[in-house]
Design a protein around this motif. Structure first.
Motif: not given
Length: 221
Positions: A15-17, A49-53, A70-76, A196-199
């Motif tokens: 879902i987050p994707f 992208i970092v999402i809290d859901f 929950g939460n998800v962190t995505m990169k590439d 978005t674009n988090q360190p």
């Protein structure tokens, strides 16, 4: 228990994707496709992208009402998902499912050619087949204009009657996703926070076995 967790995670990883999907040109509604293309273009411009859901499951007939966060962190081609006390790390090649309650970790190599494998690349093409979609209702939710797109599974075996994808008209970000099952179950995933674009650290998606000295390591390879 691991199998049950994996089934749960299948839904919540995919879902987050949705935010990254390259939607099919088979759309029957040009307005819907245009909006989805804007969402795809916007999200692909981000480094990460970092999402809290929030996830809600409701079935009036069975008297079931459950809420989880929950939460998800995505990169590439990598991600970290935290949901229902379970952490799932995908470093681009291997998947690590960490279950603190059982002090157990399952490690598996992901073969993207496997039809049953859950990978970011497959999430990117999830709606390219098996669905038709059209523009739905435009709603005002807490001062935000949310345009819904209705997705209908083409397979008679699919247990979902329809899926509603809510998109913030101004930001072109996904606001929520609602799945309505044929047996009356309704699940809703709402994005509470979209950053978005988090360190991120260089080892953000690296699994460190040394952090879990007393855990049972279950290697499926």
């Amino acid at each position: 228990m691991i199998l049950q967790i994996q089934k749960i995670q299948l839904k919540f990883i995919i879902i987050p994707f949705l935010l990254l999907f390259s939607f099919s040109v088979q759309a029957q509604n040009k307005e819907a496709k245009n909006l989805l293309d804007q969402v795809t273009s916007k999200v692909k411009s981000y480094d990460n992208i970092v999402i809290d859901f929030k996830y809600s499951l409701n079935n009036v007939k069975e008297n079931i009402n459950q809420d989880s966060k929950g939460n998800v962190t995505m990169k590439d081609n990598q991600y970290i998902l935290n949901f229902m006390g379970v952490t799932k790390i995908f470093d681009g090649k291997k998947s690590y499912t960490i279950i603190p309650e059982d002090e157990e970790i399952t490690i598996s190599t992901v073969d993207e050619k496997d039809d049953n494998a859950i990978t970011p690349s497959k999430m990117l093409t999830f709606f390219n087949s098996g669905y038709t979609y059209k523009i739905g209702d435009l709603q005002d939710i807490k001062g935000r204009k949310i345009q819904y797109i209705k997705l209908l599974p083409t397979s008679a075996k699919d247990q979902r009657k329809e899926i509603l994808l809510g998109i913030d008209v101004q930001t072109k970000h996904i606001y929520n996703l609602i799945e309505i099952g044929k047996k009356g179950t309704k699940t809703t995933l709402t994005v509470n926070s979209f950053k978005t674009n988090q360190p991120l650290s260089k080892n953000q998606f690296t699994f460190a076995e040394s952090k879990y000295p007393n855990y049972y390591i279950n290697k499926l390879d």
